[in-house]
Scaffold this motif. Structure first.
Motif, PDB file in Angstrom:
ATOM      1  N   UNK A   7      26.806  58.120  48.883  1.00  0.00           N
ATOM      2  CA  UNK A   7      26.763  59.465  48.313  1.00  0.00           C
ATOM      3  C   UNK A   7      28.094  60.193  48.512  1.00  0.00           C
ATOM      4  N   UNK A   8      28.740  60.660  47.425  1.00  0.00           N
ATOM      5  CA  UNK A   8      29.889  61.566  47.596  1.00  0.00           C
ATOM      6  C   UNK A   8      29.349  62.936  48.013  1.00  0.00           C
ATOM      7  N   UNK A   9      29.813  63.474  49.119  1.00  0.00           N
ATOM      8  CA  UNK A   9      29.204  64.666  49.705  1.00  0.00           C
ATOM      9  C   UNK A   9      30.150  65.862  49.683  1.00  0.00           C
ATOM     10  N   UNK A  10      29.611  67.030  49.330  1.00  0.00           N
ATOM     11  CA  UNK A  10      30.336  68.274  49.536  1.00  0.00           C
ATOM     12  C   UNK A  10      30.323  68.609  51.024  1.00  0.00           C
ATOM     13  N   UNK A  11      31.330  69.316  51.467  1.00  0.00           N
ATOM     14  CA  UNK A  11      31.443  69.671  52.881  1.00  0.00           C
ATOM     15  C   UNK A  11      30.598  70.918  53.187  1.00  0.00           C
ATOM     16  N   UNK A  12      29.286  70.750  53.037  1.00  0.00           N
ATOM     17  CA  UNK A  12      28.323  71.817  53.312  1.00  0.00           C
ATOM     18  C   UNK A  12      27.164  71.196  54.085  1.00  0.00           C
ATOM     19  N   UNK A  13      26.751  71.862  55.176  1.00  0.00           N
ATOM     20  CA  UNK A  13      25.646  71.348  55.995  1.00  0.00           C
ATOM     21  C   UNK A  13      24.550  72.405  56.070  1.00  0.00           C
ATOM     22  N   UNK A  14      23.590  72.406  55.132  1.00  0.00           N
ATOM     23  CA  UNK A  14      22.519  73.399  55.176  1.00  0.00           C
ATOM     24  C   UNK A  14      21.633  73.203  56.405  1.00  0.00           C
ATOM     25  N   UNK A  15      21.255  74.312  57.038  1.00  0.00           N
ATOM     26  CA  UNK A  15      20.379  74.242  58.222  1.00  0.00           C
ATOM     27  C   UNK A  15      19.151  75.138  58.094  1.00  0.00           C
ATOM     28  N   UNK A  16      19.141  76.029  57.098  1.00  0.00           N
ATOM     29  CA  UNK A  16      18.034  76.966  56.943  1.00  0.00           C
ATOM     30  C   UNK A  16      17.970  77.388  55.485  1.00  0.00           C
ATOM     31  N   UNK A  17      16.740  77.642  54.987  1.00  0.00           N
ATOM     32  CA  UNK A  17      16.605  78.057  53.593  1.00  0.00           C
ATOM     33  C   UNK A  17      15.352  78.897  53.409  1.00  0.00           C
ATOM     34  N   UNK A  18      15.434  79.823  52.460  1.00  0.00           N
ATOM     35  CA  UNK A  18      14.285  80.649  52.105  1.00  0.00           C
ATOM     36  C   UNK A  18      14.456  81.102  50.662  1.00  0.00           C
ATOM     37  N   UNK A  19      13.419  80.891  49.836  1.00  0.00           N
ATOM     38  CA  UNK A  19      13.544  81.224  48.420  1.00  0.00           C
ATOM     39  C   UNK A  19      14.622  80.385  47.777  1.00  0.00           C
ATOM     40  N   UNK A  20      15.642  81.050  47.199  1.00  0.00           N
ATOM     41  CA  UNK A  20      16.784  80.285  46.678  1.00  0.00           C
ATOM     42  C   UNK A  20      18.011  80.449  47.573  1.00  0.00           C
ATOM     43  N   UNK A  21      17.825  81.035  48.732  1.00  0.00           N
ATOM     44  CA  UNK A  21      18.935  81.231  49.666  1.00  0.00           C
ATOM     45  C   UNK A  21      18.987  80.098  50.686  1.00  0.00           C
ATOM     46  N   UNK A  22      20.188  79.603  50.919  1.00  0.00           N
ATOM     47  CA  UNK A  22      20.420  78.494  51.859  1.00  0.00           C
ATOM     48  C   UNK A  22      21.574  78.887  52.776  1.00  0.00           C
ATOM     49  N   UNK A  23      21.408  78.670  54.085  1.00  0.00           N
ATOM     50  CA  UNK A  23      22.474  78.956  55.043  1.00  0.00           C
ATOM     51  C   UNK A  23      22.983  77.663  55.644  1.00  0.00           C
ATOM     52  N   UNK A  24      24.315  77.578  55.811  1.00  0.00           N
ATOM     53  CA  UNK A  24      24.883  76.384  56.426  1.00  0.00           C
ATOM     54  C   UNK A  24      25.041  76.570  57.936  1.00  0.00           C
ATOM     55  N   UNK A  25      25.587  75.564  58.585  1.00  0.00           N
ATOM     56  CA  UNK A  25      25.711  75.576  60.043  1.00  0.00           C
ATOM     57  C   UNK A  25      26.769  76.557  60.536  1.00  0.00           C
ATOM     58  N   UNK A  26      27.506  77.167  59.614  1.00  0.00           N
ATOM     59  CA  UNK A  26      28.501  78.186  59.996  1.00  0.00           C
ATOM     60  C   UNK A  26      27.993  79.603  59.695  1.00  0.00           C
ATOM     61  N   UNK A  27      26.754  79.700  59.205  1.00  0.00           N
ATOM     62  CA  UNK A  27      26.179  80.997  58.887  1.00  0.00           C
ATOM     63  C   UNK A  27      26.470  81.497  57.488  1.00  0.00           C
ATOM     64  N   UNK A  28      27.140  80.690  56.664  1.00  0.00           N
ATOM     65  CA  UNK A  28      27.448  81.095  55.293  1.00  0.00           C
ATOM     66  C   UNK A  28      26.206  80.967  54.415  1.00  0.00           C
ATOM     67  N   UNK A  29      25.920  81.992  53.620  1.00  0.00           N
ATOM     68  CA  UNK A  29      24.774  81.958  52.714  1.00  0.00           C
ATOM     69  C   UNK A  29      25.192  81.456  51.338  1.00  0.00           C
TER      70      UNK A  29
END
Length: 375
Positions: A7-29
């Motif tokens: 898999x070619x991967x984007x440098x994003x690591x989601x750790x939490x999600x609600x609705x259509x909002x997703x947060x990564x391991x750095x707190x970025x929504x």
């Protein structure tokens, strides 16, 4: 041990999600307008969905199909009611590829034949017969190429009639809206022509609704825009909102027998709880109607952007065709605008496959971000 790197991967690591909002391991929504390949149908961690699964997990997570599981019958009843497909029986499995594999197997059992008609730019999965019916030679291994598949252009009446008159085919498999292929569709006239010819030649018509089903097109199934009745309908993706589940709806004219189909994990208790929760939310929140209304609103907003040359698809299975390849644009949307979108075999197409409970405000945010990314 390391992961098998496919898999070619984007440098994003989601750790939490609600609705259509997703947060990564750095707190970025991020805003998720792709739903993990159209899987997230009712939004990440929907409270009713989470409650249903937790309650079932407290009782029982799994047992095999050698015992009674009333949840399967409840699911079949609810699915028949909401989809309008009460003349079908449900067989559950674990994925879209497995659903199409079982659909093709049923067609071959039923007719005693083995050849399949599929269509240019089709995608039906990565298992044996399903991948053979997928128009992508790069993912077909020699073992898959033993399957005999006739690929035809969409909406080519003459080519289809010539192929089906050979009387060698067990099935026609078709997506009412092509997913990976780029959101091309058969016309209503072509779909009805196919259905009539399949009946005439006793060929099984399989509607692949793995991506386009469960309300995404603005109707429960996308084939319902065309007034036809398939013999078998394959389902997965939005069915479980992220829980691995799939199935086929088999018209009641097909007669079952013990051992004809089987699965270890398919239809397990947690899968049924997840699938029931999805249907309950689709119904209680009127999400199919929402998909239809917001699909129309999306088209209105798209008409304001001159770089967009064409809008393809229906409901919230929709794509924007531009006059350039969109890989760099998708990256800008993730890195700069913090929004997930999708790609397709058509490299100029940006796919939009959000949860069906998004709002007009979400669509406004998407187009504001897209305008910035296009500058």
């Amino acid at each position: 041990m390391k992961l098998f790197d496919v898999y070619p991967l984007y440098d994003v690591t989601p750790v939490k999600a609600k609705g259509i909002e997703v947060w990564d391991d750095k707190g970025q929504k991020y805003l998720d307008f792709y739903g993990g390949h159209a899987v997230i149908s009712i939004g990440h961690t929907h409270p009713h969905y989470v409650k249903r699964i937790k309650e079932q997990l407290d009782e029982m997570a799994f047992y095999s199909n050698s015992v009674q599981n009333p949840l399967q019958q409840q699911l079949a009843q609810k699915l028949g009611e909401l989809s309008g497909c009460e003349d079908y029986d449900l067989f559950m499995c674990n994925s879209g590829a497995e659903a199409n594999e079982n659909a093709l197997k049923m067609a071959s059992f039923h007719t005693g034949k083995s050849k399949v008609i599929a269509f240019t730019n089709s995608f039906h999965g990565r298992t044996s017969a399903a991948v053979a019916a997928t128009d992508n030679p790069s993912i077909n291994a020699p073992i898959n190429k033993q399957q005999e598949v006739t690929f035809l252009p969409l909406n080519d009446f003459d080519a289809f009639e010539k192929a089906i008159e050979s009387d060698a085919h067990c099935a026609v498999i078709i997506e009412a809206i092509q997913g990976v292929g780029g959101l091309d569709e058969p016309t209503t006239e072509f779909f009805q022509f196919i259905a009539n010819k399949c009946k005439e030649h006793h060929v099984v018509l399989i509607a692949d609704e793995v991506q386009s089903g469960y309300g995404r097109s603005g109707k429960f199934f996308a084939f319902q825009h065309h007034g036809i009745e398939p013999d078998i309908i394959s389902i997965a993706k939005g069915m479980g909102n992220g829980f691995p589940v799939g199935g086929i709806l088999i018209h009641e004219k097909f007669k079952p027998s013990y051992g004809l189909l089987g699965t270890t994990f398919g239809g397990n208790h947690l899968a049924c709880a997840a699938s029931l929760a999805v249907l309950e939310v689709l119904e209680s929140e009127n999400l199919i109607e929402n998909a239809s209304e917001l699909g129309a609103y999306f088209r209105e907003k798209a008409a304001e952007i001159p770089e967009i040359k064409k809008v393809k698809g229906r409901g919230l299975m929709i794509g924007l065709e531009l006059d350039f390849e969109v890989a760099a644009l998708r990256k800008k949307m993730i890195v700069e605008q913090h929004m997930f979108t999708g790609s397709a075999k058509n490299k100029k197409l940006l796919r939009f496959l959000p949860a069906l409970n998004i709002t007009k405000e979400h669509i406004d945010l998407f187009f504001e971000a897209l305008k910035k990314a296009l500058q």
